[in-house]
Design a protein around this motif. Sequence first.
Motif, PDB file in Angstrom:
ATOM      1  N   ILE A  41     -48.318  30.749 -38.831  1.00 23.11           N
ATOM      2  CA  ILE A  41     -48.934  29.448 -38.128  1.00 23.11           C
ATOM      3  C   ILE A  41     -50.237  30.166 -37.731  1.00 23.11           C
ATOM      4  O   ILE A  41     -49.985  31.046 -36.812  1.00 23.11           O
ATOM      5  CB  ILE A  41     -48.000  29.000 -36.945  1.00 23.11           C
ATOM      6  N   MET A  42     -51.556  29.592 -38.025  1.00 24.06           N
ATOM      7  CA  MET A  42     -52.730  30.099 -37.853  1.00 24.06           C
ATOM      8  C   MET A  42     -53.304  28.978 -37.079  1.00 24.06           C
ATOM      9  O   MET A  42     -53.260  28.053 -37.096  1.00 24.06           O
ATOM     10  CB  MET A  42     -53.332  30.534 -38.995  1.00 24.06           C
ATOM     11  N   GLY A  43     -54.384  29.543 -36.280  1.00 22.20           N
ATOM     12  CA  GLY A  43     -55.386  28.631 -35.464  1.00 22.20           C
ATOM     13  C   GLY A  43     -56.015  29.153 -34.463  1.00 22.20           C
ATOM     14  O   GLY A  43     -55.678  30.324 -33.973  1.00 22.20           O
ATOM     15  N   ASP A  44     -56.556  28.022 -33.812  1.00 25.29           N
ATOM     16  CA  ASP A  44     -57.213  28.565 -32.236  1.00 25.29           C
ATOM     17  C   ASP A  44     -56.503  27.508 -31.186  1.00 25.29           C
ATOM     18  O   ASP A  44     -56.829  26.492 -31.296  1.00 25.29           O
ATOM     19  CB  ASP A  44     -58.736  28.142 -32.577  1.00 25.29           C
ATOM     20  N   LEU A  45     -55.966  28.150 -30.232  1.00 24.07           N
ATOM     21  CA  LEU A  45     -55.281  27.547 -29.414  1.00 24.07           C
ATOM     22  C   LEU A  45     -56.110  27.294 -28.088  1.00 24.07           C
ATOM     23  O   LEU A  45     -55.688  26.739 -27.351  1.00 24.07           O
ATOM     24  CB  LEU A  45     -53.876  28.019 -29.118  1.00 24.07           C
ATOM     25  N   ASN A  46     -57.276  28.045 -28.212  1.00 29.77           N
ATOM     26  CA  ASN A  46     -58.300  27.882 -26.846  1.00 29.77           C
ATOM     27  C   ASN A  46     -57.320  28.177 -25.651  1.00 29.77           C
ATOM     28  O   ASN A  46     -57.291  27.491 -24.718  1.00 29.77           O
ATOM     29  CB  ASN A  46     -58.755  26.769 -26.810  1.00 29.77           C
ATOM     30  N   LEU A  47     -56.783  29.326 -25.828  1.00 29.43           N
ATOM     31  CA  LEU A  47     -55.970  29.843 -24.280  1.00 29.43           C
ATOM     32  C   LEU A  47     -56.671  31.055 -24.086  1.00 29.43           C
ATOM     33  O   LEU A  47     -55.976  32.276 -24.324  1.00 29.43           O
ATOM     34  CB  LEU A  47     -54.535  29.833 -24.868  1.00 29.43           C
ATOM     35  N   PRO A  48     -57.612  31.194 -23.407  1.00 33.99           N
ATOM     36  CA  PRO A  48     -58.651  32.319 -23.329  1.00 33.99           C
ATOM     37  C   PRO A  48     -57.716  33.599 -22.354  1.00 33.99           C
ATOM     38  O   PRO A  48     -57.873  34.612 -22.364  1.00 33.99           O
ATOM     39  CB  PRO A  48     -59.765  32.011 -22.892  1.00 33.99           C
ATOM     40  N   LEU A  49     -57.008  33.024 -21.344  1.00 32.72           N
ATOM     41  CA  LEU A  49     -56.240  34.003 -20.482  1.00 32.72           C
ATOM     42  C   LEU A  49     -55.263  34.588 -20.763  1.00 32.72           C
ATOM     43  O   LEU A  49     -54.505  35.240 -20.020  1.00 32.72           O
ATOM     44  CB  LEU A  49     -56.369  33.243 -18.919  1.00 32.72           C
ATOM     45  N   PHE A  50     -54.631  34.171 -21.963  1.00 34.37           N
ATOM     46  CA  PHE A  50     -53.311  34.410 -22.396  1.00 34.37           C
ATOM     47  C   PHE A  50     -53.114  35.858 -22.710  1.00 34.37           C
ATOM     48  O   PHE A  50     -54.003  36.384 -23.467  1.00 34.37           O
ATOM     49  CB  PHE A  50     -52.823  33.616 -23.701  1.00 34.37           C
ATOM     50  N   ASN A  51     -52.091  36.354 -22.130  1.00 32.42           N
ATOM     51  CA  ASN A  51     -51.888  38.154 -22.488  1.00 32.42           C
ATOM     52  C   ASN A  51     -50.901  38.281 -23.637  1.00 32.42           C
ATOM     53  O   ASN A  51     -50.015  38.033 -23.310  1.00 32.42           O
ATOM     54  CB  ASN A  51     -51.643  38.897 -21.215  1.00 32.42           C
ATOM     55  N   TRP A  52     -51.528  38.318 -24.953  1.00 28.46           N
ATOM     56  CA  TRP A  52     -50.645  38.149 -26.052  1.00 28.46           C
ATOM     57  C   TRP A  52     -49.623  39.453 -26.196  1.00 28.46           C
ATOM     58  O   TRP A  52     -48.801  39.307 -26.659  1.00 28.46           O
ATOM     59  CB  TRP A  52     -51.567  38.210 -27.368  1.00 28.46           C
ATOM     60  N   LYS A  53     -50.340  40.623 -25.626  1.00 32.68           N
ATOM     61  CA  LYS A  53     -49.378  41.934 -25.737  1.00 32.68           C
ATOM     62  C   LYS A  53     -48.075  41.534 -25.043  1.00 32.68           C
ATOM     63  O   LYS A  53     -46.867  41.929 -25.458  1.00 32.68           O
ATOM     64  CB  LYS A  53     -49.995  43.073 -25.355  1.00 32.68           C
ATOM     65  N   GLU A  54     -48.075  40.841 -23.932  1.00 33.68           N
ATOM     66  CA  GLU A  54     -46.888  40.796 -22.858  1.00 33.68           C
ATOM     67  C   GLU A  54     -46.314  39.362 -22.985  1.00 33.68           C
ATOM     68  O   GLU A  54     -45.558  38.934 -22.478  1.00 33.68           O
ATOM     69  CB  GLU A  54     -47.310  40.962 -21.458  1.00 33.68           C
TER      70      GLU A  54
END
Length: 116
Positions: A41-54
């Motif tokens: 699932i690919m795309g741009d969710l425009n969630l700029p503050l999300f910490n993807w590592k955690e």
Amino acid sequence: MLFSCVYRPPDSSDQAFTEVMNDLQEKIGLLSNDRCPEMFIMGDLNLPLFNWKEESIPSAASNLTAYQRTVDFIEENFLTQVVDKPTRGNNILDLVMTNSPQYVSNVITEDTKISD
């Protein structure tokens, strides 16, 4: 195997995004009678503050529902977000989420003149 592209405009409502993600979850459910399909699932969710590592939700976000629905979707489908470098400024906005990360051997982000 499921390939899907999702775009969440920055000004979209939490309700609209939740509906899209619920529709996608419903389609996944229809595919997974005996076993979970391999998903990308690919795309741009425009969630700029999300910490993807955690996979943590920022407390300062104005659209907490969209962040929480994303976390729920990732957990429900055992997904891993594999883009680990910023794609716009200091943010990871362009995503590749999969439940089969072993098939992703190389992720490259680079600047272009036409897109992030």
